[in-house]
Enzyme design. Structure first.
Site, mmCIF file in Angstrom:
data_model
loop_
_atom_site.group_PDB
_atom_site.id
_atom_site.type_symbol
_atom_site.label_atom_id
_atom_site.label_comp_id
_atom_site.label_asym_id
_atom_site.label_seq_id
_atom_site.Cartn_x
_atom_site.Cartn_y
_atom_site.Cartn_z
ATOM 1 N N ARG A 72 0.807 -1.449 -0.077
ATOM 2 C CA ARG A 72 -0.045 -0.056 -0.130
ATOM 3 C C ARG A 72 0.887 1.350 0.167
ATOM 4 N NH1 ARG A 72 -3.164 -3.510 3.108
ATOM 5 N NH2 ARG A 72 -5.136 -3.956 2.233
ATOM 6 N N HIS A 78 2.106 13.225 -28.897
ATOM 7 C CA HIS A 78 1.761 11.928 -28.551
ATOM 8 C C HIS A 78 0.956 11.156 -29.985
ATOM 9 C CE1 HIS A 78 1.084 12.415 -24.004
ATOM 10 N NE2 HIS A 78 2.384 12.087 -24.252
ATOM 11 N N LYS A 120 9.354 23.493 -12.870
ATOM 12 C CA LYS A 120 8.403 22.528 -12.890
ATOM 13 C C LYS A 120 7.822 22.066 -11.509
ATOM 14 C CE LYS A 120 6.922 17.502 -13.795
ATOM 15 N NZ LYS A 120 7.145 16.294 -14.578
ATOM 16 N N LYS A 176 4.167 11.507 -10.968
ATOM 17 C CA LYS A 176 3.516 10.658 -11.965
ATOM 18 C C LYS A 176 4.179 9.276 -12.057
ATOM 19 C CE LYS A 176 0.860 14.136 -14.729
ATOM 20 N NZ LYS A 176 0.735 14.532 -16.069
ATOM 21 N N ASN A 209 2.083 19.845 -20.664
ATOM 22 C CA ASN A 209 1.884 19.039 -21.518
ATOM 23 C C ASN A 209 1.931 19.992 -22.946
ATOM 24 O OD1 ASN A 209 1.253 17.068 -19.820
ATOM 25 N ND2 ASN A 209 -0.817 17.456 -19.876
ATOM 26 N N GLU A 241 12.608 19.119 -23.784
ATOM 27 C CA GLU A 241 11.678 19.480 -22.441
ATOM 28 C C GLU A 241 12.362 20.486 -21.763
ATOM 29 O OE1 GLU A 241 8.830 17.822 -21.681
ATOM 30 O OE2 GLU A 241 8.858 15.882 -22.789
ATOM 31 N N ARG A 251 -1.343 22.375 -14.046
ATOM 32 C CA ARG A 251 -0.193 21.371 -14.472
ATOM 33 C C ARG A 251 -0.218 21.043 -15.702
ATOM 34 N NH1 ARG A 251 2.100 16.427 -10.947
ATOM 35 N NH2 ARG A 251 3.444 15.710 -12.698
ATOM 36 N N HIS A 276 2.520 18.038 -26.301
ATOM 37 C CA HIS A 276 1.937 16.736 -26.238
ATOM 38 C C HIS A 276 0.896 16.164 -26.932
ATOM 39 C CE1 HIS A 276 5.538 17.131 -23.246
ATOM 40 N NE2 HIS A 276 5.327 16.004 -22.816
ATOM 41 N N HIS A 304 10.556 10.178 -27.913
ATOM 42 C CA HIS A 304 9.462 11.114 -27.298
ATOM 43 C C HIS A 304 9.946 12.629 -27.499
ATOM 44 C CE1 HIS A 304 6.548 12.543 -24.502
ATOM 45 N NE2 HIS A 304 7.479 13.008 -23.618
ATOM 46 N N GLU A 363 -3.010 17.881 -11.423
ATOM 47 C CA GLU A 363 -3.400 18.164 -12.618
ATOM 48 C C GLU A 363 -4.761 18.458 -12.874
ATOM 49 O OE1 GLU A 363 -0.855 16.604 -15.863
ATOM 50 O OE2 GLU A 363 -2.800 16.849 -17.157
HETATM 51 N N1 GLY Z 1 5.310 15.487 -17.626
HETATM 52 C C1 GLY Z 1 4.287 16.290 -17.373
HETATM 53 C C2 GLY Z 1 3.773 16.112 -15.970
HETATM 54 O O1 GLY Z 1 4.640 15.970 -15.272
HETATM 55 O O2 GLY Z 1 2.515 16.647 -15.452
#
Ligand code: GLY
Length: 379
Positions: A133, A263, A238, A155, A256, A197, A252, A259, A277, A248
């Site tokens: 957990r 993507h 960031k 993430k 993107n 990035e 946040r 992206h 990427h 997000e």
């Molecule tokens: N790579 C985008 C984020 O971490 O929200």
């Protein structure tokens, strides 16, 4: 924060703090930090045992100094070495990592050390979040992309046959150690892709940083203090965005930028070596800027400046540069619709008002995007 602002020094490196209340953590950035990782982990998680999750390529170059550093700090550990590449970011490798944690009898207070690029960070992070957990996670990113993006912000996740990153959770690490020396063994193409990035942060909300990159990118590519500075400013940018919107629900999403198009391009090229990427995101950011300009959100010199900078650093900037043929606009539109929820013909996009002024456009007409795509130059 601009490129010139002070960030707290750590030896020859710098510390960026991600402020998330009880879940706050440090990002250490600097040379030869792998050798210090054990000591830094022991300081924050005393008496923990560890599992190091890494891949075969990273293990070959960098596992030994990490192992020595953990041993020197009195941290007992096992390691699991997986195959490099995106194919490892799935259920079967996840099961292997979970099994390694349990076989090693790691407890909730112990730590998983994700030692690698984005695949390792996302996979090991997810395994850490779901086993017992939730356990402790330390990220030791070894690619530029992971150092400036995926290791920061919590993430984690894996891919499924339905798409990328569809199963996962938010799990903030206890520490991120970005050893800039390990980037010396990174292939140039992957360094350039990670650089896309870095430039993204300038485009989102930091025009001074973008201007600084235009003047200093060669030094960033060479290494040394400019590279460290670029990574630290990226992480700090960031960190502020994540601190304001961890899950997000709002701002946040600015991270993107590029992206949605990117993507779709990655999917259209089969997530293959044709387009990695960061390259897809570079093209995606130029396209987002061009679209912004055609809609009157920003002057035409914005996409021109972005395109020129990416061209100078050697990144692709248009669909026509994708090796093996240009995906059709219909295919791209279909992939965008799969990736994003289209509600009554409208979708969300990250667009630009200026360099350093990205915004979330919540009501973009899918038809408009289709027309824009149809106008893109083919190979
Ligand atoms: N790579 C985008 C984020 O971490 O929200």
């Amino acid at each position: 924060m601009t490129a010139g602002d002070e960030i707290e020094p750590v030896g020859a490196g710098e510390i960026v703090r991600v402020e998330l209340g009880a879940r706050s953590y440090d990002i250490l950035i600097g040379p030869a930090l792998t050798e210090r990782a054990g000591e830094e982990i022991a300081k924050r998680l005393p008496e923990s045992n560890a599992l190091v999750v890494t891949d075969r390529n990273v293990a070959k170059h960098h596992l030994e100094p990490l192992a020595e550093s953990l041993s020197a700090a009195g941290i007992a550990f096992n390691s699991t070495i997986i195959e490099p590449g995106e194919a490892s970011k799935g259920f079967s490798t996840l099961e292997r990592v979970v099994d390694a944690i349990l076989t090693g009898r790691l407890e909730r207070g112990d730590v998983v050390v994700a030692h690698g690029g984005g695949v390792i960070g996302d996979l090991a992070g997810f395994a850490t979040g779901i086993t017992r957990r939730g356990m402790n996670l330390v990220q030791l990113p070894t690619s530029l992309l992971a150092q400036v993006d995926s290791s920061v912000g919590g993430k984690t996740g894996i891919n499924t046959s339905h798409g990328k990153n569809l199963v996962g959770l938010f799990l903030q690490p206890q520490l991120v150690v970005a050893d800039t020396s390990v980037l010396d063994t990174l292939p140039a193409r992957h360094f350039r892709a990670g650089y896309a990035e870095i430039a993204k942060y300038g485009l989102i909300n930091n025009p001074d940083f973008f201007a600084w990159l235009e003047g200093h990118w060669r030094e960033v590519f060479v290494g040394g203090s400019s590279r460290q500075r670029a990574i630290a400013v990226s992480c700090a940018t960031k960190a502020v965005i994540v601190a304001a919107d961890e899950r997000e629900t709002g701002q946040r999403a600015l991270l993107n930028l590029g992206h949605t198009f990117g993507h779709a391009l990655e999917a259209a090229t089969g997530y293959s070596d044709r387009l990695i990427h960061g390259e897809a995101i570079a093209i995606g950011m130029v396209m987002a800027a061009e679209y912004s300009s055609t809609r009157g959100h920003c002057p035409a010199d914005v996409p021109t400046a972005i395109q020129a900078h990416f061209y100078n650093v050697g990144l692709p900037t248009s669909l026509s540069q994708i090796p093996g043929g240009t995906p059709t606009s219909e295919k791209l539109m279909e992939l965008i619709a799969q990736d994003k929820k289209v509600t009554r013909g409208r979708l969300n996009f990250i667009l630009l008002r200026a360099i350093g002024e990205a915004f979330i456009a919540r009501d973009v007409a899918a038809d408009d995007i289709a027309t824009f795509l149809a106008g893109q130059p083919a190979a």
